[in-house]
Design a protein around this motif. Sequence first.
Motif, PDB file in Angstrom:
ATOM      1  N   ARG A 155      -9.332  48.095  -7.632  1.00  0.00           N
ATOM      2  CA  ARG A 155      -9.158  49.638  -7.534  1.00  0.00           C
ATOM      3  C   ARG A 155      -8.240  49.840  -7.938  1.00  0.00           C
ATOM      4  O   ARG A 155      -7.052  49.614  -8.107  1.00  0.00           O
ATOM      5  N   LEU A 196      -3.505  54.509  -6.919  1.00  0.00           N
ATOM      6  CA  LEU A 196      -2.842  55.584  -7.184  1.00  0.00           C
ATOM      7  C   LEU A 196      -1.679  56.115  -7.612  1.00  0.00           C
ATOM      8  O   LEU A 196      -1.174  57.685  -7.749  1.00  0.00           O
ATOM      9  N   LYS A 253      -0.519  52.844 -12.401  1.00  0.00           N
ATOM     10  CA  LYS A 253      -1.524  53.833 -12.366  1.00  0.00           C
ATOM     11  C   LYS A 253      -2.873  53.839 -13.402  1.00  0.00           C
ATOM     12  O   LYS A 253      -3.607  55.033 -12.474  1.00  0.00           O
ATOM     13  N   HIS A 277     -10.379  55.123 -11.119  1.00  0.00           N
ATOM     14  CA  HIS A 277     -10.145  56.281 -10.394  1.00  0.00           C
ATOM     15  C   HIS A 277     -11.477  57.451 -10.195  1.00  0.00           C
ATOM     16  O   HIS A 277     -11.735  57.972  -9.683  1.00  0.00           O
TER      17      HIS A 277
END
Length: 700
Positions: free
Chosen positions: A365, A368, A373, A381
């Motif tokens: 994943r 953030l 990121k 995202h």
Amino acid sequence: MNSRAATSDGKATASASASPFVHEGIAYGCDYNPEQWGPDVWAEDVRLMREAGVDLVAINIFGWSHLEPRPGEYDFATLDTIIELLHANGIRVNLGTGTSSPPPWLTTLHPEILPVTDDGTTRFPGGRQAWCPSSAVFREHALALVEQVAKRYGHHPAIALWHVSNELGCHNALCYCDDTAAAFRLWLQARYGTIDALNAAWGTSFWSQRYGQWAEILTPRLTLSSQNPGQVLDFHRFSSAELLDYYRLEAAVLRRHSDVAVTTNFMVTAHIRNLDYWSWAGDMDIVANDHYLDHRLADPATELAFAADLTRGLAQGEPWLLMEQAAGAVNWQPHNLAKAPGEMTRNSLAHVARGADGICFFQWRASLQGSEKFHSALVPHAGTDTVLWREVVALGATLDRLAEVTGSRVVADAALIFSWESWWAGDGESRPSHAVRYLDQVHAAYTALHDLGVTVDIVSPDADLSGYRLVVAPNLYLVSDAQAENLRSYVAAGGHALITFFSGIVDEDDRVRTGGYPGAFREILGITVEEFSPLLPGHLLALDSGAAASLWSERLRVDTAEVFASYLDGPLPGIPAITRNRHERGTAWYVATALEAGALRDLVRTVAQEARVTAVGPERIATPERTDAPERTATTQRSGSIEVVRRVGATHSYLFIINHGHGDVELAAAGHELVTDEPVGRIVRVPAGAVRVIREDPAS
């Protein structure tokens, strides 16, 4: 606890192996960082992993500060929960030891563990790998953590693989601190025995560098002039051995508590050069590699093929594991290009074609926060209503359909010799031309073979060469007497070799072999080079064969060789540039310049045809308009957008056809196509950007 193994010279045999890594079908995995998310996201992540077919997840890679928030205080509650959640959903765990980056409390209490660069300045926390590989303090604390992790999870049924640290040496391979200097001296004493032997190896009679005692030797920090090449070369050897020594210490702890396979992730890629993985590979229960497309290169896809073939070489031809790749863009290049639709699948199956039995990604994943990121992930995202996520799910289904390929091997009758020591020494400060770089020349030779559809094993200079019809040795600057004899005896026994310029120049101490270049290979090549004559960048040479060249020329005379091509212009008109020599039962070719890509490919075609090298697939390519085109010669130039590789198993062979181009192609094949699950009678059509994998009929 002993923080230094007795094998710190790097010459010991591989440590005792645990059980091999076994996985049903092709592993499909990722790095997972649940510490960046809450429990509500964990449940959703596991559901999505099942949807995508992900069945191997690497966790606890950067877990130290969470597992040991204060010195000697351990908290496994979160890791316990994650492991049980994954296990309950049938997802196997690639468990990291958590030691890749120390927690802030450790560098606060012990700032002496921080690495020092060659200018003598310290590098501080805030990034990753802020530790010196030789630090006894770091080793003590790291091994204490490994002990706790191994005791707790050593027999957990979810654990499929142990993951030691992470990308060892990516940032901290070369440390120049006082602890490193002390360890370097111990390594040198083990290597040379006496200070006189070291002085001889380093040529310290030059510039009044002679050492009188071991304590005088330092790490090769920056100097006002060029450095001692022997010292720099040995420091590279030591640094690789020192991190291998550290790996062995972690692996030994794990093996006391578990019989699960142990590995770490190599970085066989264009921009990492500090570890000699030939010396590491024997310690791995399965060889694993991280690879990211490097868009600073002219041809990233061919470099991917090279890295995959080199990884297979490190695995001695056995299947291996792609531990990390990117689903899309990375975050650390000047220009982080996204992958086009289908490119992730092509990249993944290119690794499978070249021997990988597992395909994993960094990461699951998208983060953030933090430095990564904007690094791509399987779950972007934007979430799951995306082109990328649909390709992730489709790739999982494709890998399931390719399960029967697992365990098969790539078979090659051509080899390319690759040497980290030649890379270190040949790219040193004081060399004839800084425009000539080792890896560039290796990639050029590999690209010529790749473009001709020749499957290549990449091997060490010490490898058994007897099974190959052709061996290519590009820019093999440094070779020991034993390595030179290995190639000589291969040619004498009937082999075909192609050797390019700046090869065989020095021995293992970076000492020039006198009597004319290329000293180690003069006999088999039947030539003598009197002098190098490098060219300025941008200056082109013409050869009487019609070829063009650049960067390099040599004042060469033939002894027993025949001249294949000579310079028409430049500093040495009329001087031989390409030669061919019969040596006992074999043939050795020499290229004394940097041929342009097309000319090098043409020469490699000629040499390969003479060696009866077999190409896989490209000579059978037919246009959609004409599917009855006859087979061409084995080394006919391939389309640069088509990649064809064969894996061979106990009962079937599998033909991988990867179409990187913008048009459909057709190729003669018979069997069953696994990606689309359709039979193939005589011709398989491969759409633009697609991959086809044919389980071949025995007669094909």
